[in-house]
Design a protein around this motif. Structure first.
Motif, short mmCIF file in Angstrom:
data_model
loop_
_atom_site.label_atom_id
_atom_site.label_comp_id
_atom_site.label_asym_id
_atom_site.label_seq_id
_atom_site.Cartn_x
_atom_site.Cartn_y
_atom_site.Cartn_z
N TYR A 66 39.60 13.21 -1.29
CA TYR A 66 38.16 13.14 -1.90
C TYR A 66 37.59 11.82 -0.99
O TYR A 66 36.46 11.96 -0.58
N GLU A 69 36.87 12.57 2.56
CA GLU A 69 35.92 13.49 2.72
C GLU A 69 34.53 12.54 2.33
O GLU A 69 33.49 12.62 3.09
N TRP A 98 31.14 20.14 1.30
CA TRP A 98 31.57 20.61 -0.17
C TRP A 98 32.66 21.67 -0.09
O TRP A 98 33.74 21.54 -0.73
N ILE A 101 35.97 19.87 0.14
CA ILE A 101 36.46 19.45 -1.55
C ILE A 101 37.12 20.53 -2.12
O ILE A 101 38.30 20.31 -2.68
N TYR A 104 40.62 21.00 -0.11
CA TYR A 104 41.51 19.99 -0.69
C TYR A 104 42.04 20.36 -2.07
O TYR A 104 43.39 20.22 -2.40
N THR A 105 41.06 20.65 -2.97
CA THR A 105 41.53 20.97 -4.43
C THR A 105 42.62 22.07 -4.27
O THR A 105 43.62 21.97 -5.06
#
Length: 123
Positions: A66, A69, A98, A101, A104-105
């Motif tokens: 995060y 990013e 977004w 994000i 990545y999550t």
């Protein structure tokens, strides 16, 4: 866990290879590379912090991804020049999204879940 470190290292190299290859073809969605970047970050942090709990690795990895990013929202000449290099582009990315994000999550959650299942450890 220390006995697993060589396996994590091999896995790290495979993930890096797959991530680079995912950027070389139009057949694979761009978010796949971001997903693999997150998995790579989880494995890399696991190698560095081999004895920590999985939840700690997950949180650390998420914060790093995060942070990288959100750092893409910062535009100074020195960092933009760094992002224009191959290593800088692969490491720092080029622009905030977004969807990155989310990728990545999902990547880190999947890595955490697989590690938990495969190693049958409580985290």
């Amino acid at each position: 866990m220390k006995k697993h470190r060589p396996y994590y290292f091999i896995l790290l190299l495979v993930i890096i290879f797959l991530g680079i290859m995912s950027r070389k073809t139009d057949l694979i969605p761009l978010s796949t590379g971001d997903f693999l970047y997150a998995v790579m970050m989880y494995v890399f942090i696991r190698i560095l912090m081999i004895d920590k709990k999985g939840i700690q690795i997950m949180i650390t990895s998420l914060l790093i991804c995060y942070g990288i990013e959100f750092s893409q929202l910062y535009h100074a000449n020195w960092i933009d020049e760094l992002k224009n290099t191959l290593l800088g582009r692969y490491t720092l990315g080029q622009g905030f999204l977004w969807t990155d994000i989310l990728a990545y999550t999902m990547g880190i959650l999947l890595a955490f879940g697989i590690e938990r299942i495969v190693l049958k450890r409580k985290f």
